[in-house]
Design a protein around this motif. Structure first.
Motif, short mmCIF file in Angstrom:
data_model
loop_
_atom_site.label_atom_id
_atom_site.label_comp_id
_atom_site.label_asym_id
_atom_site.label_seq_id
_atom_site.Cartn_x
_atom_site.Cartn_y
_atom_site.Cartn_z
N UNK A 211 0.79 -1.23 0.01
CA UNK A 211 -0.17 0.27 0.13
C UNK A 211 0.77 1.48 -0.13
N UNK A 212 0.26 2.28 -0.59
CA UNK A 212 1.04 3.52 -0.52
C UNK A 212 1.18 4.16 0.77
N UNK A 213 0.32 3.89 1.71
CA UNK A 213 0.42 4.80 2.91
C UNK A 213 0.81 3.62 3.98
N UNK A 214 1.68 3.99 4.77
CA UNK A 214 2.29 3.53 5.77
C UNK A 214 1.63 3.94 7.22
N UNK A 215 1.14 3.33 8.31
CA UNK A 215 0.68 3.93 9.46
C UNK A 215 1.74 4.38 10.35
N UNK A 216 1.48 5.21 11.31
CA UNK A 216 2.55 5.63 12.19
C UNK A 216 2.61 4.49 13.31
N UNK A 217 3.94 4.02 13.26
CA UNK A 217 3.94 2.78 14.20
C UNK A 217 4.62 3.11 15.67
N UNK A 218 4.03 2.42 16.61
CA UNK A 218 4.83 2.41 17.90
C UNK A 218 4.94 1.10 18.21
N UNK A 219 6.46 0.74 18.36
CA UNK A 219 6.78 -0.62 18.82
C UNK A 219 6.54 -0.94 20.12
N UNK A 220 6.44 -2.30 20.45
CA UNK A 220 6.31 -2.52 21.89
C UNK A 220 6.92 -4.13 22.03
N UNK A 221 8.02 -4.29 22.67
CA UNK A 221 8.67 -5.54 22.54
C UNK A 221 7.95 -6.60 23.39
N UNK A 222 6.96 -6.30 24.32
CA UNK A 222 5.93 -7.30 24.50
C UNK A 222 4.79 -7.18 24.26
N UNK A 223 4.25 -8.29 23.18
CA UNK A 223 2.90 -8.19 22.74
C UNK A 223 1.73 -7.91 23.56
N UNK A 224 1.99 -8.81 24.80
CA UNK A 224 1.01 -8.65 25.51
C UNK A 224 0.60 -7.37 26.20
N UNK A 225 1.35 -6.39 26.02
CA UNK A 225 1.22 -4.92 26.75
C UNK A 225 0.68 -4.14 25.79
#
Length: 293
Positions: A211-225
């Motif tokens: 897709x042309x647009x990419x969302x603004x991403x915030x990464x979190x090392x623990x998925x459960x959080x």
């Protein structure tokens, strides 16, 4: 056939002569010769050509290729027999994804302790990339995780498949869309995702690349959080289907075809004779996974 005969044969191969093998084992040379003759009689074929001190026959070369494994197996069987007679003790080091620490391992451990109460366990929680590295460095005995991209030295046994799902707070505008939501409609919203080394993160980035647009991403090392962030911050979260959701956070039906992420047992390929306790714990883990997944 006994271990002394196999050891004599192995030592001749390593030292290059009967005389040197006798000196290495602190035997008379006649003792080494007698041991090899007994071994040949029991096998029913000659190991060495007569007239040449340590020249292998064709059959001897085949047997020589397996003697190290035979001796290793001999010691393994003896050790395991002793472990059965005595109370098995020691520590098993297991790596796992965080979802398994909540949903699989407690039940598997309880079953395991019914037969191996003297064995303790040390659990390491991490993502697939971290766990495969620890496995290569022999810091853990095996792991329950995804299949890493680099499988050198490793062996993977798939047990079930995980799915990626999107979640958002009940009052998030994404729920105002007609359901299911188109994948591109997600991309205009702030999104919480796992760390860059997560297998599901790699799967997501492949979807974003279409897709042309990419969302603004915030990464979190623990998925459960991630659901906790989603509950407080107006956003969409990408989690695994098995991730527990707090009150007020619900799945977002999305029109897309997510790639399945295989999850299973990861171990060193060279592990020929794992301990009985390790094998027993793996068996219990498989039983629990088969029940719940």
């Amino acid at each position: 056939m006994d271990l002394k005969e196999l050891t004599a044969f192995q030592t001749i191969l390593k030292e290059g002569s009967f005389a040197k093998a006798a000196a290495k084992l602190n035997y008379a040379q006649s003792t080494i010769t007698n041991q090899i003759q007994r071994l040949e009689k029991e096998l029913g074929f000659q190991l060495f050509n007569r007239g040449w001190e340590a020249e292998l026959t064709p059959a001897g070369r085949i047997y020589a290729a397996e003697v190290d494994r035979l001796i290793q197996h001999w010691h393994y069987v003896a050790d395991q027999a002793k472990a059965v007679l005595q109370e098995e003790t020691g520590t098993i080091h297991v790596g796992m994804l965080e979802t398994h620490a909540r949903q699989i391992m407690p039940e598997a451990l309880q079953l395991f302790r019914e037969t191996k109460p003297g064995v303790t366990c040390s659990f390491v929680i991490g993502n697939t990339d971290q766990l495969s590295t620890e496995l290569r460095h022999q810091q853990i005995d095996f792991a329950i995780c995804g299949e890493p991209s680099d499988m050198s030295e490793l062996r993977f046994e798939p047990l079930y498949e995980e799915k990626i799902v999107f979640v958002a707070a009940e009052n998030h505008p994404i729920h105002d869309h007609n359901h299911p939501v188109k994948f591109e409609d997600l991309l205009q919203h702030l999104m919480f995702v796992g760390g860059p080394t997560c297998l599901y993160y790699i799967s997501l980035t492949k979807q974003f690349a279409r897709h042309e647009k990419v969302p603004q991403l915030y990464s979190v090392s623990q998925i459960s959080a991630i659901p906790g962030f989603v509950a407080q911050v107006p956003s969409v979260g990408a989690v695994l289907a098995t991730t527990p959701l707090p009150k007020g956070v619900i799945p977002v039906p999305v029109d897309w075809d997510p790639a399945s992420i295989p999850v299973g047992l990861l171990q060193k390929r060279e592990t020929i004779y794992p301990s009985i306790a390790c094998e027993q714990l793996k068996k219990r883990i498989k039983e629990v996974i088969a029940t719940h997944y």
